[in-house]
Design an enzyme around this catalytic site. Structure first.
Site, PDB file in Angstrom:
ATOM      1  CG  ASP A  67      38.841  40.659  31.377  1.00 51.86           C
ATOM      2  OD1 ASP A  67      38.861  39.425  31.312  1.00 51.86           O
ATOM      3  OD2 ASP A  67      39.679  41.327  32.004  1.00 51.86           O
ATOM      4  CE  LYS A  68      35.990  35.459  36.676  1.00 54.66           C
ATOM      5  NZ  LYS A  68      36.348  35.929  38.041  1.00 54.66           N
ATOM      6  CB  THR A  85      36.668  34.778  32.522  1.00 53.88           C
ATOM      7  OG1 THR A  85      37.528  34.714  33.653  1.00 53.88           O
ATOM      8  CG2 THR A  85      35.823  33.518  32.471  1.00 53.88           C
TER       9      THR A  85
END
Length: 673
Positions: free
Chosen positions: A365-366, A513
């Site tokens: 996950d960014k 994302t």
């Protein structure tokens, strides 16, 4: 009201600062018992050796007292019943459970030696080997003593976590401050934490600012600054300023208590590797008993004296003792789980941790993991020789100090980092959809968007946009463009190094994302990712994980442990990151206290190191027996090599010690930040 207060107090009075202490103390008592039995046995072994006819013959001296055999019998009886008691007790325990193991082997070996030697004293033909009995028990005791010290050492990290909580807290009650026991602390209480003190409970800062040392809880070596509304973790150490904190979690609900419980449960939980070693130890016991009695029968069948055949049997049983095998995996588990917790890696699923070595694709996950999770100033440029970039930022900050907009927050954060005093604005005004303006130090300042510049026909500098992931605001002084400030959700400085480590280990690094395509592409290209998924909703991540698994990838998913729960559950290894004080990420296999991507690299490398240590210990423990048992049975008798019971006991204990030392070396394998 009193009734409610008492109920609340009872709920929290189960806070136990001595969490796990009973087992810890019991273990220390057992170590002390083995140590005492060893020294008593060793002292008694000296006269047994000195008075033994076989030893006298070997060293060429003669010193036989009147009633010499009976003196040897009397001293050896004390050694057998006192020194050998832990093994005899363990034997009965294994028999009752119907699971013969290492204690069965030791008990049978020393019992056969003792009762046969005793029989020779009272008329049976043969030669006693009381000296071998005494040395065997002494060596077994010292082996167990060292082994148990190693196990205790493995749990020291956990005990260190336990000892981190202070005994008292300073509760603020109006204008007075009272010292109360930690178990009397309740949710909602206001507490004072003085400089240098340990934080007694999880809570939120309501007054003051200080740097806290959280290294023992999160693995973060640098002190962390805590200000108004920041969370503090019980067990961390306050710096040089006082803080007032509102208590959020105490007792069983506290972060530290959850960590301790999690570590204890992980140490008790058996993985595939542990079950394998247990089965191997069980079968080795059966094999050793079969070979032991088989050895006795074969040597008797070959016409050798009973005492010699018995010695071979005793040696086989001693040397085949699967102690090293029984210790091989549990000790590595205890060490790896406790050391991981010290470094911010909380293991909930042992098997997933050990299988982290198989990870072939890592889905990030960014926001908050690869990036810092908040807007930060990336560039400040001046286009006016009369105003430096620092001056551009200083004047712009005057307009942004009251705004909650992410861009404004990013600019103010930067100005605070630079320790610059923010000037006061006058005649503040918002330019609808375009920016803000005010008078600062008799200058008309505007902080505006690119759209404002286009409307006013002001040329945008060519170098203003260097990255599609950046947001740029422009600063005008008295109607003239003075410079611009670029902001972005900054990429963590640790991300690039972490991704380098992943790629070096042949792991594909992907990003999912919710950000737009441009931002996702920019971050992906900057970090050199193998791919990215943009504008993804949390529930869609599970589909990405499934797609990767369909391509036969062994997938690790990183997420916040809440929105990403389905994806974390679907992944082969679910890693909850950025959990902070919330360690109740039920769907994750492993929880990382920090959001640092290098922690994930540490996790994978440490998982590999842990698995390798398990394999090394299993190979040593089983390989040792494969070689030693035939030697103990006497296969090299024809070439003149005979392995005695005492020497066999030395090698058995040495094997256990080597396994214990090898497991302790695991502590060096986790990277320190």
């Amino acid at each position: 009201m009193d009734k409610e207060h008492n109920m609340s107090h009872d709920e929290h009075s189960d806070h136990n600062p001595k969490h796990g202490q009973m087992g810890h103390d019991h273990h220390k008592m057992m170590i002390a018992d083995f140590r005492k039995r060893f020294w008593v046995t060793l002292v008694l072994t000296i006269p047994i050796l000195f008075l033994s006819p076989m030893i006298q013959e070997f060293f060429g001296y003669d010193f036989l007292l009147p009633g010499n055999p009976y003196i040897l019998f009397a001293i050896s009886s004390i050694v057998y019943f006192y020194g050998g008691w832990p093994f005899l007790k363990g034997f009965w325990s294994e028999v009752k459970k119907g699971a013969p193991g290492m204690m069965t082997l030791i008990a049978m070996a020393i019992s056969v030696a003792y009762f046969y030697s005793s029989a020779t004293v009272f008329g049976l033909e043969g030669v006693d080997f009381f000296w071998e009995l005494a040395t065997l028990i002494a060596i077994m005791l010292v082996g167990h003593w060292i082994e148990m010290k190693s196990v205790l050492g493995a749990s020291k990290a956990l005990q260190l976590l336990v000892s981190m909580m202070p005994a008292e807290a300073h509760r603020v009650n109006g204008e007075t401050i009272e010292d109360i026991a930690l178990e009397d602390l309740l949710k909602g209480d206001l507490i004072l934490i003085k400089p240098g003190e340990k934080v007694p409970a999880d809570g939120i800062v309501v007054e003051g600012s200080s740097y806290l040392n959280e290294s023992m809880l999160t693995g973060e070596s640098k002190p962390v600054k805590k200000e108004l509304n920041d969370k503090v973790i019980g067990g961390s150490v306050n710096g040089n300023s006082s803080l007032k904190v509102k208590v959020e979690h105490t007792g069983k609900d506290s972060y530290l208590n959850k960590v301790i419980t999690m570590v204890e449960e992980a140490q008790k939980t058996k993985s595939k590797m542990q079950n394998l070693s247990d089965r191997a130890a069980k079968w080795l016991t059966y094999i050793a008993l079969a070979i032991g009695f088989g050895t006795l029968a074969v040597w008797l069948a070959l016409g050798f004296p009973f005492v010699y055949a018995l010695e071979r049997m005793v040696t086989v049983m001693v040397i085949a003792c699967p102690h090293a095998l029984g210790l091989a995996i549990p000790l590595v588990v205890a060490i790896s789980t406790a050391v991981s917790a010290q470094n911010g890696l909380l293991i909930r699923n042992r098997t997933a941790f050990e299988e982290s070595r198989k990870i072939s694709a890592l889905l990030f996950d960014k926001t908050g993991t690869l990036t810092k999770g908040d807007f930060g100033v990336t560039r400040i440029e001046s286009v006016d020789k009369n105003n430096s970039s620092a001056e551009v930022l200083r004047l712009a900050s005057a307009l942004e100090q009251s705004s909650e907009h992410p861009i404004a927050v990013g600019i103010i954060k930067k100005i605070k980092e630079d320790k610059v005093i923010i000037p006061k604005p006058k005649n503040f005004n918002s330019i609808t959809g375009k920016g803000v303006e005010a008078t600062v130090e008799n200058k008309k300042i505007k902080v505006v968007s690119p759209g404002y510049l286009r409307d006013e026909k002001i040329d945008i500098p060519k170098d203003a946009y260097s990255d599609a992931a950046e947001t740029v605001v422009f600063v005008l002084i008295d109607g003239k463009l003075a410079g611009y400030i670029a902001l972005a959700d900054e990429i963590r400085p640790e991300s690039a190094e972490a991704i380098r480590i992943f790629k070096k280990n042949n792991i594909k690094v992907l990003m999912a994302t919710g950000d737009n395509e441009k931002t996702a592409k920019a971050v992906s290209e900057k970090l050199g990712l193998d791919g990215y998924y943009a504008e993804v909703l949390p529930h869609q991540k599970v589909e990405i994980v499934k797609q990767l698994q369909e391509k036969e990838e062994f997938v690790a998913m990183t997420g916040d442990g809440v929105n990403d729960a389905p994806a974390l559950a679907q992944a082969n290894v679910g890693i909850a990151v950025g959990s902070g004080t919330d360690v109740a990420a039920e769907t994750a296999d492993i929880i990382l206290v920090n959001s640092n991507p290098q922690d994930i690299a540490n996790l994978i490398l440490f998982g590999k190191a842990t698995y390798n240590k398990m394999i090394q210990n299993l190979i040593w423990a089983t390989g040792y027996n494969v070689v030693a048992i035939p030697l103990a049975a006497g296969v090299l008798y024809a070439s003149g090599f005979v392995l005695g019971p005492a020497v066999g006991a030395v090698f058995m204990s040495l094997s256990t010690i080597i396994v214990a030392i090898n497991a302790q070396l695991l502590k060096r394998k986790i990277a320190k930040k």
